[in-house]
Design a protein around this motif. Structure first.
Motif, PDB file in Angstrom:
ATOM      1  N   THR A 160       0.854  -1.186   0.000  1.00 16.76           N
ATOM      2  CA  THR A 160       0.000   0.000   0.000  1.00 16.76           C
ATOM      3  C   THR A 160       0.883   1.226   0.000  1.00 16.76           C
ATOM      4  O   THR A 160       1.845   1.305   0.761  1.00 16.76           O
ATOM      5  CB  THR A 160      -0.903   0.015   1.249  1.00 16.76           C
ATOM      6  OG1 THR A 160      -1.640  -1.190   1.293  1.00 16.76           O
ATOM      7  CG2 THR A 160      -1.841   1.191   1.215  1.00 16.76           C
ATOM      8  N   GLN A 161       0.543   2.161  -0.854  1.00 19.08           N
ATOM      9  CA  GLN A 161       1.339   3.372  -0.958  1.00 19.08           C
ATOM     10  C   GLN A 161       0.470   4.563  -0.564  1.00 19.08           C
ATOM     11  O   GLN A 161      -0.652   4.703  -1.047  1.00 19.08           O
ATOM     12  CB  GLN A 161       1.825   3.522  -2.400  1.00 19.08           C
ATOM     13  CG  GLN A 161       2.884   4.555  -2.575  1.00 19.08           C
ATOM     14  CD  GLN A 161       3.402   4.542  -3.992  1.00 19.08           C
ATOM     15  OE1 GLN A 161       2.634   4.367  -4.938  1.00 19.08           O
ATOM     16  NE2 GLN A 161       4.705   4.721  -4.161  1.00 19.08           N
ATOM     17  N   THR A 162       0.973   5.394   0.320  1.00 18.39           N
ATOM     18  CA  THR A 162       0.233   6.586   0.735  1.00 18.39           C
ATOM     19  C   THR A 162       0.998   7.820   0.307  1.00 18.39           C
ATOM     20  O   THR A 162       2.229   7.822   0.248  1.00 18.39           O
ATOM     21  CB  THR A 162       0.039   6.616   2.260  1.00 18.39           C
ATOM     22  OG1 THR A 162       1.312   6.597   2.882  1.00 18.39           O
ATOM     23  CG2 THR A 162      -0.783   5.429   2.746  1.00 18.39           C
ATOM     24  N   THR A 163       0.261   8.853   0.027  1.00 17.18           N
ATOM     25  CA  THR A 163       0.874  10.123  -0.340  1.00 17.18           C
ATOM     26  C   THR A 163       0.270  11.219   0.531  1.00 17.18           C
ATOM     27  O   THR A 163      -0.895  11.163   0.894  1.00 17.18           O
ATOM     28  CB  THR A 163       0.638  10.461  -1.827  1.00 17.18           C
ATOM     29  OG1 THR A 163      -0.759  10.513  -2.077  1.00 17.18           O
ATOM     30  CG2 THR A 163       1.275   9.435  -2.731  1.00 17.18           C
ATOM     31  N   ALA A 164       1.064  12.191   0.849  1.00 15.49           N
ATOM     32  CA  ALA A 164       0.602  13.320   1.648  1.00 15.49           C
ATOM     33  C   ALA A 164       0.409  14.516   0.728  1.00 15.49           C
ATOM     34  O   ALA A 164       1.263  14.820  -0.101  1.00 15.49           O
ATOM     35  CB  ALA A 164       1.606  13.636   2.741  1.00 15.49           C
ATOM     36  N   LYS A 165      -0.731  15.161   0.877  1.00 13.99           N
ATOM     37  CA  LYS A 165      -0.989  16.369   0.101  1.00 13.99           C
ATOM     38  C   LYS A 165      -0.781  17.579   0.992  1.00 13.99           C
ATOM     39  O   LYS A 165      -1.173  17.587   2.146  1.00 13.99           O
ATOM     40  CB  LYS A 165      -2.425  16.382  -0.422  1.00 13.99           C
ATOM     41  CG  LYS A 165      -2.686  15.400  -1.521  1.00 13.99           C
ATOM     42  CD  LYS A 165      -4.073  15.615  -2.073  1.00 13.99           C
ATOM     43  CE  LYS A 165      -4.327  14.689  -3.238  1.00 13.99           C
ATOM     44  NZ  LYS A 165      -5.623  14.893  -3.827  1.00 13.99           N
TER      45      LYS A 165
END
Length: 60
Positions: free
Chosen positions: A3-8
């Motif tokens: 699972t890959q998460t990104t921060a905005k």
């Protein structure tokens, strides 16, 4: 499975827009409360009577 998460991050203009929206909504809400709470017209008084008591405005 991975699972890959990104921060905005919000830009300055987006933050200003959100602050302006919050301020505008708060101002409109306070305006509604005070107009309904301090109105002297009998029709508006009757319509807002229960709301006045619920929010603590005296009306008698």
């Amino acid at each position: 499975m991975t699972t890959q998460t990104t921060a905005k991050t919000l830009g300055q203009s987006a933050i200003r827009t959100e602050i302006a929206a919050i301020f505008t909504v708060a101002l409109i809400g306070l305006g509604i409360v005070f107009v309904a709470g301090h109105a002297q017209a009998s029709a508006l008084h009757d319509a807002a009577h229960d709301v006045r008591h619920a929010t603590g405005f005296p009306c008698h």
